[in-house]
Design a protein around this motif. Structure first.
Motif, PDB file in Angstrom:
ATOM      1  N   THR A   1       0.848  -1.194   0.000  1.00  0.00           N
ATOM      2  CA  THR A   1       0.000   0.000   0.000  1.00  0.00           C
ATOM      3  C   THR A   1       0.878   1.236   0.000  1.00  0.00           C
ATOM      4  OG1 THR A   1      -0.161  -0.080   2.412  1.00  0.00           O
ATOM      5  CG2 THR A   1      -1.937  -1.111   1.168  1.00  0.00           C
ATOM      6  N   VAL A   2       0.377   2.290  -0.622  1.00  0.00           N
ATOM      7  CA  VAL A   2       1.090   3.566  -0.696  1.00  0.00           C
ATOM      8  C   VAL A   2       0.203   4.639  -0.078  1.00  0.00           C
ATOM      9  CG1 VAL A   2       2.106   5.293  -2.215  1.00  0.00           C
ATOM     10  CG2 VAL A   2       2.353   2.864  -2.748  1.00  0.00           C
ATOM     11  N   HIS A   3       0.791   5.427   0.806  1.00  0.00           N
ATOM     12  CA  HIS A   3       0.039   6.493   1.470  1.00  0.00           C
ATOM     13  C   HIS A   3      -0.419   7.524   0.449  1.00  0.00           C
ATOM     14  CE1 HIS A   3      -0.575  10.006   4.183  1.00  0.00           C
ATOM     15  NE2 HIS A   3      -1.077   9.056   4.956  1.00  0.00           N
ATOM     16  N   GLU A   4      -1.552   8.156   0.738  1.00  0.00           N
ATOM     17  CA  GLU A   4      -2.141   9.100  -0.212  1.00  0.00           C
ATOM     18  C   GLU A   4      -1.227  10.296  -0.493  1.00  0.00           C
ATOM     19  OE1 GLU A   4      -5.650  10.932   1.261  1.00  0.00           O
ATOM     20  OE2 GLU A   4      -4.907  11.116   3.303  1.00  0.00           O
ATOM     21  N   SER A   5      -0.342  10.623   0.438  1.00  0.00           N
ATOM     22  CA  SER A   5       0.575  11.739   0.202  1.00  0.00           C
ATOM     23  C   SER A   5       1.668  11.384  -0.800  1.00  0.00           C
ATOM     24  CB  SER A   5       1.216  12.180   1.522  1.00  0.00           C
ATOM     25  OG  SER A   5       2.015  11.140   2.062  1.00  0.00           O
ATOM     26  N   LYS A   6       1.864  10.090  -1.068  1.00  0.00           N
ATOM     27  CA  LYS A   6       2.913   9.652  -1.989  1.00  0.00           C
ATOM     28  C   LYS A   6       2.359   9.034  -3.264  1.00  0.00           C
ATOM     29  CE  LYS A   6       5.966  10.473   1.297  1.00  0.00           C
ATOM     30  NZ  LYS A   6       6.604   9.362   1.996  1.00  0.00           N
ATOM     31  N   VAL A   7       1.034   8.802  -3.331  1.00  0.00           N
ATOM     32  CA  VAL A   7       0.496   8.029  -4.451  1.00  0.00           C
ATOM     33  C   VAL A   7       0.662   8.750  -5.781  1.00  0.00           C
ATOM     34  CG1 VAL A   7      -1.870   8.928  -4.280  1.00  0.00           C
ATOM     35  CG2 VAL A   7      -1.477   6.617  -5.155  1.00  0.00           C
ATOM     36  N   ASN A   8       0.674  10.087  -5.763  1.00  0.00           N
ATOM     37  CA  ASN A   8       0.835  10.826  -7.014  1.00  0.00           C
ATOM     38  C   ASN A   8       2.230  10.658  -7.617  1.00  0.00           C
ATOM     39  OD1 ASN A   8      -1.737  11.780  -7.049  1.00  0.00           O
ATOM     40  ND2 ASN A   8      -1.258  13.765  -6.161  1.00  0.00           N
ATOM     41  N   GLN A   9       3.187  10.219  -6.810  1.00  0.00           N
ATOM     42  CA  GLN A   9       4.545  10.040  -7.311  1.00  0.00           C
ATOM     43  C   GLN A   9       4.780   8.642  -7.889  1.00  0.00           C
ATOM     44  OE1 GLN A   9       7.438  11.296  -4.344  1.00  0.00           O
ATOM     45  NE2 GLN A   9       5.896  12.499  -3.284  1.00  0.00           N
ATOM     46  N   ILE A  10       3.804   7.754  -7.751  1.00  0.00           N
ATOM     47  CA  ILE A  10       3.950   6.373  -8.192  1.00  0.00           C
ATOM     48  C   ILE A  10       3.321   6.212  -9.566  1.00  0.00           C
ATOM     49  CG2 ILE A  10       3.616   3.966  -7.567  1.00  0.00           C
ATOM     50  CD1 ILE A  10       5.306   5.614  -5.616  1.00  0.00           C
ATOM     51  N   GLN A  11       4.057   5.584 -10.471  1.00  0.00           N
ATOM     52  CA  GLN A  11       3.586   5.320 -11.825  1.00  0.00           C
ATOM     53  C   GLN A  11       3.860   3.857 -12.176  1.00  0.00           C
ATOM     54  OE1 GLN A  11       1.981   7.445 -13.733  1.00  0.00           O
ATOM     55  NE2 GLN A  11       2.205   9.224 -12.409  1.00  0.00           N
ATOM     56  N   PRO A  12       3.006   3.234 -13.018  1.00  0.00           N
ATOM     57  CA  PRO A  12       3.314   1.881 -13.487  1.00  0.00           C
ATOM     58  C   PRO A  12       4.650   1.851 -14.226  1.00  0.00           C
ATOM     59  CG  PRO A  12       1.020   2.432 -13.936  1.00  0.00           C
ATOM     60  CD  PRO A  12       1.675   3.697 -13.454  1.00  0.00           C
ATOM     61  N   GLY A  13       5.421   0.820 -13.985  1.00  0.00           N
ATOM     62  CA  GLY A  13       6.746   0.701 -14.573  1.00  0.00           C
ATOM     63  C   GLY A  13       7.857   1.258 -13.719  1.00  0.00           C
ATOM     64  N   LEU A  14       7.536   1.892 -12.586  1.00  0.00           N
ATOM     65  CA  LEU A  14       8.545   2.461 -11.702  1.00  0.00           C
ATOM     66  C   LEU A  14       9.416   1.339 -11.134  1.00  0.00           C
ATOM     67  CD1 LEU A  14       8.946   5.467 -10.798  1.00  0.00           C
ATOM     68  CD2 LEU A  14       7.889   4.808  -8.644  1.00  0.00           C
ATOM     69  N   PRO A  15      10.746   1.476 -11.169  1.00  0.00           N
ATOM     70  CA  PRO A  15      11.603   0.409 -10.629  1.00  0.00           C
ATOM     71  C   PRO A  15      11.425   0.270  -9.124  1.00  0.00           C
ATOM     72  CG  PRO A  15      12.903   2.343 -11.190  1.00  0.00           C
ATOM     73  CD  PRO A  15      11.532   2.597 -11.732  1.00  0.00           C
TER      74      PRO A  15
END
Length: 566
Positions: free
Chosen positions: A373-387
């Motif tokens: 799970t990713v906190h809502e404050s960090k979710v905008n920084q996560i993209q599919p394909g991210l290493p």
């Protein structure tokens, strides 16, 4: 959290003062003088006597001249000892105060380093390709036998056996109902065939026969009429000659009328047969055919329905025993809800399972992934394909983000305001000892900053005016306002406020009264990166490519300036 390098840090200690050596020497000199000086009156043998044993009269009597010189020496010695003790106390107090000021203070030297911006959280291993074993019985059933959880099975191996006693009773009853439906179907088909033959029989036989009979009756009536008319003519001639009586002529004339009536009746019967009876009989017989056909359709449908039900019961009895469709490791489907409890009854022998409920899973162990799970404050920084980097049981694997959910997970009772988004991270490489359900540490690499000024997040304090740190100077701690960049929750990028080589207090809340008196609110005690996302253009660029998260409270991270080591 990871960082590009280890930042230099040290606990600075002020040099020891020279006064400590002076104090020791003064104390030793005073002690030697005290030991060499006379103590109290002496007895007749010249030995010292304790003051407590001296009589009061001796103390009050005036001493001789030699004793007077000894008393003066004692006073001088006492004065020197007192002065030395006072000096010693003052020096020790000053040195103790300085030591107390330095005790527990941590320092960090500002330097440039490579900073990896990462998001780290725990997750659970699961297979990327699961085969769900579900209950296929209508209305559900009870588990009679179940394979052991965690057992590695082969294709075709028995996994589950469900109770079929009720299904067996229904099957036996359905066999009788299906047999009756088959008998009704056969009878309806026979009735349809008979009705169709009845139509042909009437058209090709009965009607023709009745028509021929009516035509024969007409010919007979015509013949009788002709004979009666001849008889009347003959009787009339005989009456004129006197050989027949009028009564006999009257009887013969009546016979002619009767023959005429018989002829009309026969002709009418033929007309009725051709114009009415034929159509009526054909209509009735054809209607019987249609009714028989409809009955056949109904009985056939009933039979097929009953037969289908019978076959369904038979298949369900067969489905009560479930076999492995592929090799794999058995995992019980005891899923937990957001409150930490299973929303379904536990999978075990004797448990009742509903229809279409998942009983077991056969994961493909060659394709594993991590659900985190990713906190809502960090979710905008996560993209599919991210290493990503995945650590399981001390083993490190490479991976990448597969997907991020559009909606957060349901909240549990102890984290009602925390919004976390499920994220799937694939694991690359060859592995043989990973099992579903293992705990994994997932580190998502968002970006890497090269040669930037960094500080530990614990050195940053948030005030109403903004973020500050405290630089150690000769005049004491100096407050410096900061412009923050991105962070990995351990170190944070400093865009302005300090320079390379500055010595910063790493635990200001424990060492600097001004920092302790700032008393941050709940908002200020959160991770400083949450307030610096808007200052970082890279963060804004990442946020522009992601959907906005749902509203909710922030998850508390490492508190800035809390004085604790990360």
């Amino acid at each position: 959290m990871g960082s590009g390098g280890i930042l230099p840090e040290h606990s600075a200690r002020r040099p020891k003062r020279v006064e400590r050596t002076v104090c020791v020497r003064v104390c030793r000199s005073a002690a030697d003088r005290v030991r060499s000086a006379p103590h109290g009156p002496r007895d007749r043998k010249g030995e010292n006597m304790p003051f407590t044993n001296a009589p009061q009269s001796a103390l009050a009597a005036p001493p001789p001249t030699r004793s007077g010189r000894s008393s003066a020496g004692l006073l001088i010695t006492a004065f020197v000892v007192g002065t030395a003790a006072l000096a010693t106390w003052w020096i020790v107090r000053a040195m103790g105060s300085d030591s107390a000021a330095d005790q527990g203070v941590l320092y960090h030297t500002v330097s440039r380093n490579d900073l990896q911006i990462t998001v780290t959280d725990d997750g659970t291993l699961e297979s990327a390709a699961n085969v769900d074993i579900k209950c296929e019985l209508e209305g559900g059933g009870t588990i009679l036998w179940l394979v052991e959880d965690g057992k590695v099975v082969k294709e075709g191996e028995k996994l589950v056996e469900l109770d079929t006693s009720a299904l067996t009773d229904q099957y036996n009853l359905q066999k009788s109902v299906t047999a009756k439906a088959l008998a009704a179907k056969i009878q309806a088909e026979q009735n349809q065939s008979a009705a169709e033959k009845a139509v042909l029989e009437y058209k090709m036989g009965t009607f023709i026969q009745e028509k021929q009979t009516a035509e024969a009756q007409i010919q007979i009536a015509q013949q009788n009429l002709s004979s009666a008319q001849s008889t009347v003519e003959f009787t009339r001639r005989m009456v004129r000659k006197g050989f027949a009586t009028p009564k006999q002529l009257e009887a013969d004339e009546f016979a002619v009328k009767r023959s005429e009536l018989d002829l009309k009746t026969a002709e009418l019967a033929l007309q009725v047969l051709e114009e009415f009876t034929y159509d009526k009989m054909v209509g009735e017989l054809e209607a019987a055919v249609e009714a028989a056909k409809a009955q056949v359709v109904a009985d056939v449908a009933t039979y097929e329905n009953e037969l289908s039900h019978l076959n369904s019961l038979e298949k369900q009895i067969e489905r009560a025993v479930i076999y492995a469709p592929q090799p794999g490791m058995v995992v019980y489907a005891n899923d937990l809800s957001g409150r930490g409890r299973s929303s379904e009854p536990a999978i075990e022998e004797g448990a009742l399972v509903r229809e279409r409920q998942t009983i077991l899973r056969l994961p493909d162990l060659s394709r594993m992934q991590v659900k985190t799970t990713v906190h809502e404050s960090k979710v905008n920084q996560i993209q599919p394909g991210l290493p990503a980097r995945v650590i399981v049981l001390g083993q490190e694997f490479d991976g990448s983000v597969v997907s991020i959910a559009n909606q957060p997970e349901p909240n549990s009772w102890f984290s009602a305001n925390v919004k976390e988004y499920p994220t799937i991270v694939s694991i690359e490489g060859v592995f043989s000892d990973l099992r579903p359900g293992m705990t994994a540490e997932v580190e998502l690499l968002i970006c890497e900053l090269k040669d930037v000024v960094t500080l530990p997040v614990t050195a940053v304090v948030e005030k109403r005016s903004g973020f500050v740190c405290y630089v150690a100077t000769d005049d004491g701690p100096q407050e410096r306002p900061l412009i923050l960049g991105r962070t990995n929750d351990t170190y944070i990028e400093i865009k302005d406020g300090v320079k390379e080589g500055d010595v910063v207090i790493r635990n200001p809340r424990a060492a600097v009264p001004e920092a302790l008196a700032s008393s941050p609110t709940e908002e200020s005690s959160a991770d400083p990166a949450a307030s610096t996302d808007s200052q970082d253009p890279a963060a804004e660029g990442d946020a522009a490519n992601s959907p906005p998260p749902a509203s909710g409270g922030d998850r508390p991270d490492n508190a800035a300036g809390s004085g604790t080591e990360p």
